[in-house]
Design a protein around this motif. Structure first.
Motif, mmCIF file in Angstrom:
data_model
loop_
_atom_site.group_PDB
_atom_site.id
_atom_site.type_symbol
_atom_site.label_atom_id
_atom_site.label_comp_id
_atom_site.label_asym_id
_atom_site.label_seq_id
_atom_site.Cartn_x
_atom_site.Cartn_y
_atom_site.Cartn_z
ATOM 1 N N SER A 1 5.114 -4.579 7.624
ATOM 2 C CA SER A 1 5.901 -3.355 7.799
ATOM 3 C C SER A 1 4.968 -2.158 7.646
ATOM 4 C CB SER A 1 7.031 -3.289 6.758
ATOM 5 O OG SER A 1 7.727 -2.059 6.861
ATOM 6 N N VAL A 2 5.020 -1.239 8.624
ATOM 7 C CA VAL A 2 4.157 -0.063 8.626
ATOM 8 C C VAL A 2 5.030 1.182 8.766
ATOM 9 C CG1 VAL A 2 2.213 1.102 9.737
ATOM 10 C CG2 VAL A 2 2.307 -1.387 9.701
ATOM 11 N N SER A 3 4.710 2.187 7.968
ATOM 12 C CA SER A 3 5.427 3.453 8.059
ATOM 13 C C SER A 3 5.265 4.041 9.458
ATOM 14 C CB SER A 3 4.894 4.427 7.004
ATOM 15 O OG SER A 3 5.428 5.710 7.187
ATOM 16 N N GLU A 4 6.324 4.695 9.953
ATOM 17 C CA GLU A 4 6.313 5.248 11.321
ATOM 18 C C GLU A 4 5.157 6.227 11.517
ATOM 19 O OE1 GLU A 4 9.248 7.773 14.331
ATOM 20 O OE2 GLU A 4 9.956 7.118 12.355
ATOM 21 N N ARG A 5 4.823 6.960 10.492
ATOM 22 C CA ARG A 5 3.752 7.940 10.597
ATOM 23 C C ARG A 5 2.388 7.283 10.799
ATOM 24 N NH1 ARG A 5 2.182 11.743 5.447
ATOM 25 N NH2 ARG A 5 0.164 12.503 6.217
ATOM 26 N N TYR B 1 -4.447 6.762 -2.221
ATOM 27 C CA TYR B 1 -3.931 5.510 -1.684
ATOM 28 C C TYR B 1 -4.039 4.441 -2.775
ATOM 29 C CZ TYR B 1 -4.133 7.642 2.951
ATOM 30 O OH TYR B 1 -3.940 8.467 4.036
ATOM 31 N N HIS B 2 -2.966 3.665 -2.910
ATOM 32 C CA HIS B 2 -2.916 2.666 -3.985
ATOM 33 C C HIS B 2 -2.548 1.310 -3.403
ATOM 34 C CE1 HIS B 2 -0.883 0.810 -7.718
ATOM 35 N NE2 HIS B 2 -2.189 0.730 -7.869
ATOM 36 N N CYS B 3 -3.319 0.290 -3.807
ATOM 37 C CA CYS B 3 -3.061 -1.091 -3.390
ATOM 38 C C CYS B 3 -2.458 -1.855 -4.568
ATOM 39 C CB CYS B 3 -4.367 -1.745 -2.930
ATOM 40 S SG CYS B 3 -4.259 -3.539 -2.739
ATOM 41 N N GLN B 4 -1.389 -2.604 -4.312
ATOM 42 C CA GLN B 4 -0.746 -3.405 -5.353
ATOM 43 C C GLN B 4 -0.478 -4.800 -4.799
ATOM 44 O OE1 GLN B 4 -0.019 -2.300 -8.634
ATOM 45 N NE2 GLN B 4 0.189 -4.492 -8.923
ATOM 46 N N ILE B 5 -0.813 -5.843 -5.588
ATOM 47 C CA ILE B 5 -0.623 -7.228 -5.187
ATOM 48 C C ILE B 5 0.496 -7.838 -6.021
ATOM 49 C CG2 ILE B 5 -1.737 -9.442 -4.772
ATOM 50 C CD1 ILE B 5 -2.927 -7.117 -3.232
ATOM 51 N N ASN B 6 1.379 -8.584 -5.355
ATOM 52 C CA ASN B 6 2.491 -9.242 -6.026
ATOM 53 C C ASN B 6 2.439 -10.730 -5.719
ATOM 54 O OD1 ASN B 6 5.534 -10.293 -5.453
ATOM 55 N ND2 ASN B 6 5.462 -9.029 -7.281
ATOM 56 N N PHE B 7 2.633 -11.558 -6.765
ATOM 57 C CA PHE B 7 2.685 -13.001 -6.594
ATOM 58 C C PHE B 7 4.137 -13.446 -6.807
ATOM 59 C CE2 PHE B 7 -1.573 -12.036 -8.222
ATOM 60 C CZ PHE B 7 -2.330 -12.545 -7.175
ATOM 61 N N PRO B 8 4.897 -13.631 -5.731
ATOM 62 C CA PRO B 8 6.339 -13.887 -5.878
ATOM 63 C C PRO B 8 6.671 -15.207 -6.561
ATOM 64 C CG PRO B 8 5.627 -14.149 -3.598
ATOM 65 C CD PRO B 8 4.476 -13.567 -4.333
ATOM 66 N N ASN B 9 5.780 -16.199 -6.494
ATOM 67 C CA ASN B 9 6.066 -17.515 -7.070
ATOM 68 C C ASN B 9 5.445 -17.690 -8.445
ATOM 69 O OD1 ASN B 9 7.386 -18.123 -4.693
ATOM 70 N ND2 ASN B 9 5.578 -19.078 -3.762
ATOM 71 N N TRP C 1 0.854 -1.188 0.000
ATOM 72 C CA TRP C 1 0.000 0.000 0.000
ATOM 73 C C TRP C 1 0.888 1.235 0.000
ATOM 74 C CZ3 TRP C 1 -5.176 0.949 -0.414
ATOM 75 C CH2 TRP C 1 -6.028 -0.151 -0.340
ATOM 76 N N SER C 2 0.525 2.192 -0.839
ATOM 77 C CA SER C 2 1.280 3.442 -0.900
ATOM 78 C C SER C 2 0.316 4.611 -0.828
ATOM 79 C CB SER C 2 2.104 3.516 -2.187
ATOM 80 O OG SER C 2 1.262 3.446 -3.326
ATOM 81 N N LYS C 3 0.830 5.714 -0.317
ATOM 82 C CA LYS C 3 0.057 6.947 -0.219
ATOM 83 C C LYS C 3 0.834 8.050 -0.912
ATOM 84 C CE LYS C 3 -1.697 10.751 2.089
ATOM 85 N NZ LYS C 3 -1.149 12.061 2.477
ATOM 86 N N ASP C 4 0.240 8.612 -1.976
ATOM 87 C CA ASP C 4 0.914 9.637 -2.777
ATOM 88 C C ASP C 4 2.290 9.147 -3.219
ATOM 89 O OD1 ASP C 4 -1.284 11.260 -2.427
ATOM 90 O OD2 ASP C 4 -0.443 12.245 -0.662
ATOM 91 N N ASP C 5 2.313 7.877 -3.737
ATOM 92 C CA ASP C 5 3.513 7.234 -4.308
ATOM 93 C C ASP C 5 4.583 6.914 -3.278
ATOM 94 O OD1 ASP C 5 2.365 7.361 -6.826
ATOM 95 O OD2 ASP C 5 3.222 9.347 -7.239
ATOM 96 N N LYS C 6 4.258 6.941 -1.971
ATOM 97 C CA LYS C 6 5.204 6.554 -0.931
ATOM 98 C C LYS C 6 4.627 5.372 -0.161
ATOM 99 C CE LYS C 6 7.213 11.156 -0.277
ATOM 100 N NZ LYS C 6 7.490 12.251 0.690
ATOM 101 N N GLN C 7 5.439 4.294 -0.061
ATOM 102 C CA GLN C 7 4.941 3.079 0.571
ATOM 103 C C GLN C 7 4.698 3.315 2.052
ATOM 104 O OE1 GLN C 7 6.575 -0.805 -0.613
ATOM 105 N NE2 GLN C 7 6.831 -1.265 1.552
ATOM 106 N N ILE C 8 3.490 2.885 2.532
ATOM 107 C CA ILE C 8 3.146 3.063 3.939
ATOM 108 C C ILE C 8 2.867 1.729 4.622
ATOM 109 C CG2 ILE C 8 2.212 5.378 3.598
ATOM 110 C CD1 ILE C 8 -0.586 4.111 3.613
ATOM 111 N N PHE C 9 2.640 0.662 3.839
ATOM 112 C CA PHE C 9 2.302 -0.629 4.449
ATOM 113 C C PHE C 9 2.696 -1.740 3.486
ATOM 114 C CE2 PHE C 9 -0.398 -4.287 5.117
ATOM 115 C CZ PHE C 9 -0.467 -4.410 6.495
#
Length: 712
Positions: A105-109, A141-149, A89-97
């Motif tokens: 992993s969660v952004s400190e903010r 806010y943008h959600c992106q899914i990745n399938f590593p395998n 998950w990113s907010k304004d092109d910066k990853q937050i989660f």
């Protein structure tokens, strides 16, 4: 010599001319290849854009400062099978989660304010919950899914949300959830925008903290509105709410946060003495509190480790309690319990002295049943003693339906219960219980009142319309479980009809003839048997108006004058209007389209099945005809790109059919998209191959020309 030079010069010019021709042909070929490639890339971009429009959804969300919002994100699994995935998950092109192989992993903010929404039917597996919203949270806010395998690792997963934060006119920074150890200081921020004209109030679990003397003694509210609790205690766990009010406009804004207090497992209560019943199962509890939850319970008996795994007939339950399947004298002694969680323990409990005592035993048991007439005196016998010292345990009589014993008409002598001047309400099952410090034993008996038929109803009254008569009556007597049956007929008709109305004191008879007189009698019944009929009562329906269409007389099978025995009775005479299915809707699924509807409002007792008809439009040609007994149906095998209309029909026992509303289904043309993609891929491969072959031919031609020149 001069002729030889002239011939050599001519051959060089001819060689240069061939090279130039090859170059021109190659340039033309490459230019055409490039133009075709550009055209295909444009087509692919357009297709991709169409797919992006289909797959990537954009939504606009609104939330107030201090509230929460859920960003929905569905996961498009390949072939609809769950495989390992990562969420970003990113907010304004910066990853937050991010969540990757279980690591979050969660952004400190956003620490303490972001979490995945799991196992919720309305949201996808990658949906994100943002709490304690601030004004700075507004944006994309943008959600992106990745399938590593999987190759490629990204599909057309992706969801965009725009969050608009509103109502932040009083609170600048709301409080956030926090987890602390007992004894640490808790600080909930609730920064007011205008502290000079605002008032802040703090609540815990919806109650003002000022009303909690212990908490208020350790709490402090800063001028900016923040709340601090020092030190924290385990009782401070709960939901805290900040309420800010503008003193000038009376506007109020609130924000909530949860305080989780963790502490070592501790014993909160210990009974100094516990009695266990000899020869019976029993439980020895350790009353504790633990956050995080309990991990282990350590028991000692007489100063030594008491391991339930090594003692036959003793088990340790999940909450740490000891369960004895059959108590004997060896289980008596001095016990202590020590609870443990991830943080450790606060120490053992005080000593619990366990005494094994034999349970009481009945010396006189009540009979299985007592039968009496109304007005008699009934004596129910019961007595018991302790097995050890022959003392009498505490003996108590209760009625099994939890109704109180008749006030002023009962007395206890020893263990015997006497009820004087018994009434209908005294019938039922009674329980005698004998209790000592070890156990409670019980015995049951039933008091039966000899059958007395209920008195007939009286004071019948009625009012009517053209086709209905509503009749009411007064009960002959007040008795439990009393039910009524209405019998009625046309004054000149030989056969009676019945309508069972249960415990109600009124009934409405429908589908009657207008302007006709009917006869009525009401029968009262209870579980002991039928009573007597009321006096016959006559009442007429109102005359019909000009546009009235006379219904058929009694649209139901005739019934004999013999009273039926069914106990299920409808309070009104049934209506036989037959209705269509209600609220037909359609939803797209991976295997087709599912139809959902509700049963008819009328005539459900006449419904035989549902019929689904599907037409292909615009020809309106019948495409499919299916039947079902359910209120849902899956439409499959519809043609790509086709348009269909669907209607569901109710089919009655007489094959009467009534249709629902009509829904339209637009089937997307997925085959065309797949064909274009496959054709584009094949064309690109062909062009690359042609380009390679052209370069290879050019190199061969140039080498051949040069070799011919050298030979000359």
């Amino acid at each position: 010599m001069q002729q030889h030079k002239h011939q050599h010069h001519y051959q060089q010019k001819q060689q240069q001319y061939q090279i130039n021709n090859i170059s021109k042909i190659t340039v033309i070929l490459l230019s055409r290849v490039f133009a075709t490639f550009v055209l295909l890339v444009t087509i692919l971009i357009n297709i991709s854009c169409v797919q992006c429009t289909d797959e990537d959804t954009t939504s606009n969300l609104e939330a107030k400062v201090g509230s929460y919002v859920v960003f929905n994100c569905q996961i498009d699994f390949p072939y609809e099978y769950d495989i390992p995935y990562a969420v970003y998950w990113s907010k304004d092109d910066k990853q937050i989660f991010s969540k990757y192989f279980g690591t979050i992993s969660v952004s400190e903010r956003y620490a303490g304010r972001l979490s995945l929404v799991e196992n919720h039917e309305d949201y996808g597996k990658a949906s994100l919950n943002l709490t304690a919203i601030r004004e700075s949270d507004q944006g994309w806010y943008h959600c992106q899914i990745n399938f590593p395998n999987r190759t490629p690792s990204f599909r057309n997963n992706g969801t965009w949300h725009h969050l608009t934060v509103e109502g932040g006119s009083l609170i600048k920074i709301p409080p956030i959830n926090m987890t602390l150890m007992e004894g640490q200081t808790a600080i909930f921020h609730c920064f007011m925008k205008h502290p000079e004209i605002s008032t802040v109030t703090w609540l815990k679990d919806n109650d003002p903290i000022r009303e909690n003397a212990d908490l208020w003694r350790r709490a402090k509210i800063d001028p900016d509105g923040s709340l601090s609790i020092d030190p924290t205690m385990m009782s401070d766990l709960g939901e805290y709410e900040c309420q800010v009010q503008n003193d000038q406009t009376a506007e109020v804004q609130t924000a909530k946060a949860f305080l989780n207090i963790q502490y070592r497992a501790k014993v909160i209560y210990s009974s100094p003495e516990v009695y266990l019943p000899y020869g019976q199962p029993a439980m020895l509890d350790c009353h504790y509190r633990a956050n995080p939850p309990l991990k282990n319970m350590h028991w000692e008996k007489d100063g030594l480790l008491f391991d339930s795994y090594n003692v036959p007939g003793v088990y340790k339950k999940n909450n740490g309690s000891l369960y004895f399947t059959k108590v004997d004298e060896s289980f008596s002694g001095a016990y202590t319990c020590t609870p443990y969680n991830e943080l450790g323990t606060d120490g053992p409990s005080p000593v619990i002295n366990v005494v094994v005592q034999r349970p009481p035993v009945f010396t006189t048991l009540p009979k299985g049943m007592y039968i009496h007439k109304l007005g008699d005196d009934a004596q129910l016998s019961c007595d018991a003693i302790d097995r050890d010292d022959h003392r009498r345990p505490v003996i108590v009589w209760i009625k099994e339906d939890n109704t109180p014993l008749p006030e002023g008409r009962y007395k206890l002598e020893g263990g015997n219960l006497t009820i004087t001047n018994i009434t209908e309400s005294d019938r039922g099952i009674y329980q005698c219980s004998a209790t000592n410090d070890a156990a409670t034993i019980t015995a049951k008996t039933e008091l039966i009142i000899e059958n007395v038929a209920p008195r007939p109803p009286y004071n019948l009254s009625a009012n009517s319309t053209e086709t209905e008569i509503s009749i009411a009556w007064q009960p002959g007597q007040i008795r439990p479980n009393l039910e009524y049956t209405v019998m009625y007929r046309l004054s000149e008709a030989p056969e009676w009809r019945i309508a069972r109305v249960g415990s109600k004191l009124q009934a409405t008879i429908k589908n009657l003839r207008p302007g006709r007189e009917y006869e009525f009698m009401v029968l009262s019944q209870d579980p002991s048997g039928d009573g007597m009929f009321s006096r016959m009562f006559r009442h007429a329906t109102k005359p019909k108006v000009n546009d009235y269409i006379e219904p058929e007389l009694f649209q139901a099978p005739a019934m004999s004058t013999t009273m039926p025995t069914e106990s299920t009775i409808s309070p009104t005479f049934p209506s036989f209007n037959f209705g269509p299915p209600q609220n037909l809707t359609v939803k797209a699924r991976s295997r087709g389209f599912i139809l959902l509807w509700e049963p008819p409002n009328n005539g459900l007792d006449q419904l035989r099945l549902y019929s689904i008809k599907t037409w292909l439009e615009p020809e309106h040609k019948l495409f499919a005809h299916d039947n079902t007994y359910d209120t849902h149906f899956l439409l499959a095998n519809l043609m790509d790109g086709g348009t269909y209309t669907v209607q569901v029909f109710s089919i009655s026992q007489d094959n009467e059919e009534i249709g629902s509303n009509i829904v339209t289904i637009e089937v997307p043309n997925t085959r065309r998209k797949k064909a274009v993609l496959i054709g584009s891929a094949v064309s690109i491969i062909f062009l690359i191959t042609a380009f390679s072959v052209g370069l290879y031919i050019k190199r061969i031609c140039i080498k051949k020309v040069k070799s011919n020149g050298e030979k000359i």
